[in-house]
Design a protein around this motif. Sequence first.
Motif, short mmCIF file in Angstrom:
data_model
loop_
_atom_site.label_atom_id
_atom_site.label_comp_id
_atom_site.label_asym_id
_atom_site.label_seq_id
_atom_site.Cartn_x
_atom_site.Cartn_y
_atom_site.Cartn_z
N VAL A 16 0.83 -1.20 0.00
CA VAL A 16 0.00 0.00 0.00
C VAL A 16 0.87 1.25 0.00
CG1 VAL A 16 -1.73 1.32 1.28
CG2 VAL A 16 -1.94 -1.18 1.09
N THR A 19 1.92 6.81 0.27
CA THR A 19 1.07 7.73 -0.48
C THR A 19 0.98 7.27 -1.93
OG1 THR A 19 0.80 10.03 -1.21
CG2 THR A 19 3.05 9.22 -0.98
N ASN A 20 -0.12 7.69 -2.60
CA ASN A 20 -0.28 7.44 -4.03
C ASN A 20 -0.09 8.71 -4.85
OD1 ASN A 20 -0.91 4.64 -3.82
ND2 ASN A 20 -3.00 5.16 -3.17
N ASN A 21 0.19 9.82 -4.19
CA ASN A 21 0.41 11.10 -4.87
C ASN A 21 1.77 11.08 -5.57
OD1 ASN A 21 1.37 13.90 -5.22
ND2 ASN A 21 -0.57 14.43 -4.24
N GLN A 25 5.47 10.95 -3.91
CA GLN A 25 6.31 9.78 -4.13
C GLN A 25 7.71 10.17 -4.60
OE1 GLN A 25 4.00 7.36 -6.83
NE2 GLN A 25 3.03 6.23 -5.17
N ASN A 85 9.77 0.64 -5.60
CA ASN A 85 8.31 0.74 -5.52
C ASN A 85 7.81 2.17 -5.58
OD1 ASN A 85 7.88 -2.01 -5.36
ND2 ASN A 85 7.88 -2.07 -3.14
N ASP A 89 4.54 1.76 -10.98
CA ASP A 89 3.08 1.90 -11.00
C ASP A 89 2.44 0.87 -10.06
OD1 ASP A 89 3.17 3.97 -12.83
OD2 ASP A 89 3.15 2.60 -14.55
N LYS A 90 2.96 -0.35 -10.11
CA LYS A 90 2.45 -1.41 -9.24
C LYS A 90 3.53 -1.81 -8.25
CE LYS A 90 0.01 -5.85 -9.32
NZ LYS A 90 -0.46 -6.97 -10.16
N LYS A 91 3.29 -1.55 -6.97
CA LYS A 91 4.28 -1.78 -5.93
C LYS A 91 4.21 -3.23 -5.45
CE LYS A 91 3.79 3.03 -4.54
NZ LYS A 91 3.23 3.37 -5.86
N LYS A 174 -2.85 -7.24 -0.50
CA LYS A 174 -2.33 -5.90 -0.27
C LYS A 174 -1.75 -5.79 1.13
CE LYS A 174 -5.27 -3.41 -3.54
NZ LYS A 174 -6.23 -2.28 -3.72
#
Length: 319
Positions: A16, A19-21, A25, A85, A89-91, A174
């Motif tokens: 997870v 952050t996804n920002n 990142q 990661n 795009d996919k960690k 996840k």
Amino acid sequence: MRKENSTTAIKGFVFVGLTNNPAQQIFLFLAFLSFYIMTLVGNLGMIALIRVSPRLHTPMYFFLSNLSLLDVCFSSVVATKSLVNLLADKKSISLIGCAMQMYFVIGLGSTECFLLVAMAYDRYVAICKPLLYLVLMSPRVCTFLVVGSYVLGLLHSLVHTVFTFRLSFCHSNKINHLYCDITALLSLSCSDIYLNELLIFYVAGPVEATTILSVMVSYMYILTNIVRISSSAGRLKAFSTCTSHLIAVTIFHGAILILHFRPKSSNGSPTQDVCDKVLAVFYTIVIPLLNPLIYSLRNKEVKDALEVIQRKVWGKMFS
């Protein structure tokens, strides 16, 4: 409905993260990379300084060089994957990769616990039994203590890793963490984790408690002997050889206790999840950076050895 009995139901996991920002990142990537580079430079520099400086060829610095090597490996296990990661795009991480990461995180962390005990014993012998120091802390004994620390730490990790990855992970793939943490993995399992919780309580708990108690007992004897020293200068000199180690022990075990042995009632909230991840960063990335700083800034012998090396380098450059 068929019930899954093994980890083959999931081929890998997704982190997870913090952050996804994308902007955040990038900032975190640069921060993590800076910390990691400084960790490598600080610890590898400490190892090199100890090797090239004859005055540092003592048991105390033999243990310190092994601590630096341990910190490099420990930080690399988490930092390298975290850096990848942060830009991916996919960690994700494979099932085997997750098992290996968990094994080395627990194993190297446990090894550091035992190595800090060996360093406390070294300070105990140096202050409480100075006439027997060269006998009790011979190269053979020092090597035995270091190798024993690795063996105990890696065996301890093997137990948790084997019993964790024999579980079924069918709730989700996840991992709400920055790396393959055992508690985060257990929360994803749809198997009975009672045995795993017992192992944490009756194996990991005693390892942490025993290593802390061993350090405390060593320092009780050390302080008792320091108080008996007649001159204040002598007391200060004796205690100054222990302060760096005491600071390192306090920071390292403090992070472990807060991260892994807090009450369960504090788990679960989004705020607590963020705090866990920040503590994980501190435990796996920041502490390995702090150790060489603690031992170099507060240690006169290291400073003197560094000055000698600097004078030799400048002398060669301008000769």
